[in-house]
Design a protein around this motif. Structure first.
Motif, PDB file in Angstrom:
ATOM      1  N   ILE A 119       0.730  -1.393   0.088  1.00  0.00           N
ATOM      2  CA  ILE A 119      -0.066  -0.195   0.096  1.00  0.00           C
ATOM      3  C   ILE A 119       0.893   1.380  -0.133  1.00  0.00           C
ATOM      4  O   ILE A 119       0.531   2.433  -0.703  1.00  0.00           O
ATOM      5  CB  ILE A 119      -1.085   0.026   1.261  1.00  0.00           C
ATOM      6  N   THR A 120       2.120   1.320   0.684  1.00  0.00           N
ATOM      7  CA  THR A 120       2.739   2.330   0.832  1.00  0.00           C
ATOM      8  C   THR A 120       3.284   2.839  -0.693  1.00  0.00           C
ATOM      9  O   THR A 120       3.331   3.864  -1.061  1.00  0.00           O
ATOM     10  CB  THR A 120       3.952   2.248   1.781  1.00  0.00           C
ATOM     11  N   GLN A 121       3.888   1.753  -1.285  1.00  0.00           N
ATOM     12  CA  GLN A 121       4.379   1.695  -2.805  1.00  0.00           C
ATOM     13  C   GLN A 121       3.219   2.328  -3.757  1.00  0.00           C
ATOM     14  O   GLN A 121       3.521   3.315  -4.437  1.00  0.00           O
ATOM     15  CB  GLN A 121       4.848   0.762  -3.301  1.00  0.00           C
ATOM     16  N   ASN A 122       1.953   1.765  -3.606  1.00  0.00           N
ATOM     17  CA  ASN A 122       0.848   1.986  -4.271  1.00  0.00           C
ATOM     18  C   ASN A 122       0.515   3.603  -4.008  1.00  0.00           C
ATOM     19  O   ASN A 122       0.195   4.504  -5.053  1.00  0.00           O
ATOM     20  CB  ASN A 122      -0.360   1.382  -4.180  1.00  0.00           C
ATOM     21  N   LEU A 123       0.463   4.014  -2.893  1.00  0.00           N
ATOM     22  CA  LEU A 123       0.100   5.476  -2.358  1.00  0.00           C
ATOM     23  C   LEU A 123       1.214   6.421  -3.157  1.00  0.00           C
ATOM     24  O   LEU A 123       0.991   7.520  -3.491  1.00  0.00           O
ATOM     25  CB  LEU A 123      -0.350   5.534  -0.826  1.00  0.00           C
ATOM     26  N   ASN A 124       2.599   6.068  -2.833  1.00  0.00           N
ATOM     27  CA  ASN A 124       3.571   7.038  -3.448  1.00  0.00           C
ATOM     28  C   ASN A 124       3.539   7.119  -4.745  1.00  0.00           C
ATOM     29  O   ASN A 124       3.953   8.096  -5.383  1.00  0.00           O
ATOM     30  CB  ASN A 124       4.999   6.158  -2.957  1.00  0.00           C
ATOM     31  N   ALA A 125       3.132   5.956  -5.440  1.00  0.00           N
ATOM     32  CA  ALA A 125       2.981   6.231  -7.131  1.00  0.00           C
ATOM     33  C   ALA A 125       1.960   7.135  -7.356  1.00  0.00           C
ATOM     34  O   ALA A 125       1.772   7.589  -8.607  1.00  0.00           O
ATOM     35  CB  ALA A 125       2.528   4.866  -7.593  1.00  0.00           C
TER      36      ALA A 125
END
Length: 194
Positions: free
Chosen positions: A38-44
């Motif tokens: 989720i962190t990577q998805n939100l950072n994207a």
């Protein structure tokens, strides 16, 4: 950002549910593509190029997570509507279907005759616990519907934990939503008539 097509539910059949490895693999892959990352998805979703480069941003090391920029509300809403909630709904659909399979009679149970034979033998058994204190133990083989029901129950608990964690991060990064993940998902379901 994760591919929304990775959240599609498989074709639901009793055979799919009784293949516990396949069921667990679907849930694990769905969670790993959305919730675990989720962190990577939100950072994207952050588009730093829109604001231009600020040379002073490299002068100080950014170690505080509160220093992270709030994500554009439209990008967040799109992520929730098109990726997060469909993934959650697909997993809910699978778990609900398999829970129904687990509570239905299973005429095709391959171990039914074996369990019935063991049960009949157990009723005829005469046990003298003074001679063998362990002879009274009888561990009947669990029906596959019981095993499936336990698996579904455990996976629903896992879903609750993962969704609460994911929703906390989404609320933090997308601007605090006062609703719980359950309320947000139910609102999405109402809009999409699921």
């Amino acid at each position: 950002m994760a591919n929304p097509t990775s959240t599609e539910a498989p074709v639901l059949t009793p055979q799919f549910c009784f293949n516990e490895k396949l069921l667990q693999d679907f849930l694990r892959l769905s969670r790993s593509s959305i919730d675990d990352s989720i962190t990577q998805n939100l950072n994207a979703l952050v588009m730093p190029s829109r604001q231009g480069f600020d040379p002073s941003s490299t002068a100080v090391r950014q170690t505080d997570s509160r220093g992270q920029k709030v994500i554009d509300p439209n990008a967040c809403q799109g992520f929730k509507e098109n990726v997060l909630f469909p993934s959650w709904q697909a997993r809910s659909d699978v778990l609900n279907y398999c829970a129904g399979v687990a509570t239905s009679p299973d005429p095709e149970d391959p171990d039914l005759i074996l369990r019935q034979t063991e049960s009949a033998r157990d009723r005829e058994r005469v046990v003298d616990e003074r001679l063998d204190p362990y002879s009274a133990r009888f561990f009947p083989k669990e029906a596959r519907t019981e095993s499936l029901a336990n698996l579904v129950r455990n996976q629903r608990t896992v879903e609750e934990i993962i969704r609460a964690r994911t929703w906390g991060l989404v609320s933090e990064r997308c601007g605090g939503s006062s609703s719980s993940w359950e309320d947000a998902l139910n609102d999405w379901r109402k809009k999409h008539q699921r």
